[in-house]
Enzyme design. Structure first.
Site, PDB file in Angstrom:
ATOM      1  CE  LYS A  13      16.267   3.902 -56.103  1.00  0.00           C
ATOM      2  NZ  LYS A  13      17.035   2.792 -55.861  1.00  0.00           N
ATOM      3  NE  ARG A  88      18.739  -3.035 -53.939  1.00  0.00           N
ATOM      4  CZ  ARG A  88      18.882  -2.121 -55.170  1.00  0.00           C
ATOM      5  NH1 ARG A  88      19.645  -1.353 -55.383  1.00  0.00           N
ATOM      6  NH2 ARG A  88      17.768  -2.074 -56.000  1.00  0.00           N
ATOM      7  NE  ARG A 127      11.570   0.333 -64.592  1.00  0.00           N
ATOM      8  CZ  ARG A 127      12.361   0.645 -63.572  1.00  0.00           C
ATOM      9  NH1 ARG A 127      11.759   1.165 -62.519  1.00  0.00           N
ATOM     10  NH2 ARG A 127      13.463   0.334 -63.396  1.00  0.00           N
ATOM     11  NE  ARG A 136      17.105  -2.354 -64.875  1.00  0.00           N
ATOM     12  CZ  ARG A 136      17.165  -1.982 -63.533  1.00  0.00           C
ATOM     13  NH1 ARG A 136      17.174  -0.762 -63.247  1.00  0.00           N
ATOM     14  NH2 ARG A 136      16.718  -2.709 -62.232  1.00  0.00           N
ATOM     15  NE  ARG A 147      14.348  -4.501 -60.102  1.00  0.00           N
ATOM     16  CZ  ARG A 147      14.246  -4.106 -61.332  1.00  0.00           C
ATOM     17  NH1 ARG A 147      13.738  -4.715 -62.468  1.00  0.00           N
ATOM     18  NH2 ARG A 147      14.086  -2.816 -61.403  1.00  0.00           N
TER      19      ARG A 147
HETATM   20  P1  ADP Z   1      16.104  -1.131 -59.100  1.00  0.00           P
HETATM   21  O1  ADP Z   1      15.672  -0.357 -60.186  1.00  0.00           O
HETATM   22  O2  ADP Z   1      15.359  -2.175 -58.614  1.00  0.00           O
HETATM   23  O3  ADP Z   1      16.269  -0.164 -57.820  1.00  0.00           O
HETATM   24  P2  ADP Z   1      18.874  -1.335 -59.378  1.00  0.00           P
HETATM   25  O4  ADP Z   1      19.409  -0.730 -60.729  1.00  0.00           O
HETATM   26  O5  ADP Z   1      19.364  -0.458 -58.290  1.00  0.00           O
HETATM   27  O6  ADP Z   1      17.469  -1.525 -59.448  1.00  0.00           O
HETATM   28  O7  ADP Z   1      19.637  -2.912 -58.990  1.00  0.00           O
HETATM   29  C1  ADP Z   1      19.359  -3.921 -59.827  1.00  0.00           C
HETATM   30  C2  ADP Z   1      19.723  -5.151 -59.061  1.00  0.00           C
HETATM   31  O8  ADP Z   1      21.103  -5.090 -58.726  1.00  0.00           O
HETATM   32  C3  ADP Z   1      19.058  -5.334 -57.736  1.00  0.00           C
HETATM   33  O9  ADP Z   1      17.929  -6.041 -58.002  1.00  0.00           O
HETATM   34  C4  ADP Z   1      20.184  -6.441 -57.106  1.00  0.00           C
HETATM   35  O10 ADP Z   1      20.174  -7.510 -57.684  1.00  0.00           O
HETATM   36  C5  ADP Z   1      21.631  -5.743 -57.631  1.00  0.00           C
HETATM   37  N1  ADP Z   1      21.787  -4.909 -56.713  1.00  0.00           N
HETATM   38  C6  ADP Z   1      21.940  -3.338 -56.985  1.00  0.00           C
HETATM   39  N2  ADP Z   1      22.461  -2.814 -55.800  1.00  0.00           N
HETATM   40  C7  ADP Z   1      22.678  -3.747 -54.760  1.00  0.00           C
HETATM   41  C8  ADP Z   1      23.054  -3.723 -53.489  1.00  0.00           C
HETATM   42  N3  ADP Z   1      23.424  -2.354 -52.750  1.00  0.00           N
HETATM   43  N4  ADP Z   1      23.230  -4.746 -52.876  1.00  0.00           N
HETATM   44  C9  ADP Z   1      22.662  -5.998 -53.059  1.00  0.00           C
HETATM   45  N5  ADP Z   1      22.239  -6.008 -54.602  1.00  0.00           N
HETATM   46  C10 ADP Z   1      22.380  -4.955 -55.329  1.00  0.00           C
END
Ligand code: ADP
Length: 192
Positions: A13, A88, A127, A136, A147
């Site tokens: 993404k 989400r 990763r 990260r 996740r």
């Molecule tokens: P990923 O690569 O797992 O898709 P993101 O960078 O999008 O990760 O998100 C990292 C973390 O930030 C998530 O695991 C969650 O804890 C939090 N987070 C991000 N966006 C949301 C959301 N829309 N609702 C709830 N938590 C979120």
């Protein structure tokens, strides 16, 4: 143009959001990036979400909704934006509908980057072995698996939620990066 980018962790993404951002000159809004920045800056929000994010769980809908409302009201979003990481879950999708209705805007494209779970698991594995500056704190295999689980339970149902929407398209995220970008570009240009 308002674009929603859906897909599991590891589906590419972020990479494709950057591609769209460069193509259309609209900002890439990643709730993950915004939250990580808040953690880094030790803001009130950052302090509230730090431990939840570190565990790979979802932050509360109310907190992320505030983040989104604030961000989309900024002037660089006037011509559109790419949402990455939001919504989400179904509650967030419903909230987004209300936020957009309030500012008299509509979703133009909903892109779902589809990647098989077996492929994701192997991407996750590599990763966690990477050792670069961008790695990260939540990229350990245990947290990545969490996740992915959260994704399966909370986020995957959005595919069904949006499936009848004419603006929804599933894109095969297992092709090469440039092939995926091309498929995305076609959908952005032609809506098919
Ligand atoms: P990923 O690569 O797992 O898709 P993101 O960078 O999008 O990760 O998100 C990292 C973390 O930030 C998530 O695991 C969650 O804890 C939090 N987070 C991000 N966006 C949301 C959301 N829309 N609702 C709830 N938590 C979120």
């Amino acid at each position: 143009m308002i674009i929603i980018l859906l897909g599991p962790p590891g589906s590419g993404k972020g990479t494709q959001a950057n591609f769209i951002q460069n193509k259309l000159s609209i900002p890439h809004l990643s709730t993950g990036d915004i939250l990580r920045q808040s953690v880094k800056n030790e803001t009130d929000l950052g302090n509230k979400v730090k431990n939840i994010m570190a565990k790979g769980e979802l932050v509360s809908d109310d907190l992320v909704l505030d983040v989104i409302k604030e961000r989309v009201s900024q002037s660089d979003c006037n011509l559109g934006f790419i949402l990455d990481g939001y919504p989400r879950n179904i509650t967030q999708a419903e909230s987004l509908n209300i936020v957009l209705k309030d500012i008299d805007r509509n979703i133009d494209r909903i892109l779902f980057l589809d990647v098989d779970f077996e492929v994701l698991e192997s991407r996750i594995e590599s990763r966690t072995k990477e050792n670069n500056e961008e790695k990260r704190a939540d990229d350990t295999s245990e947290v990545l698996i969490k996740r992915l689980e959260e994704y399966k339970i909370q986020t995957a149902p959005l595919g069904e939620y949006y499936s009848n929407n004419k603006k929804f398209k599933k894109i095969n995220g297992m092709k090469s990066i440039s092939e995926v970008s091309l498929d995305i570009e076609n959908f952005l240009n032609n809506g098919i």
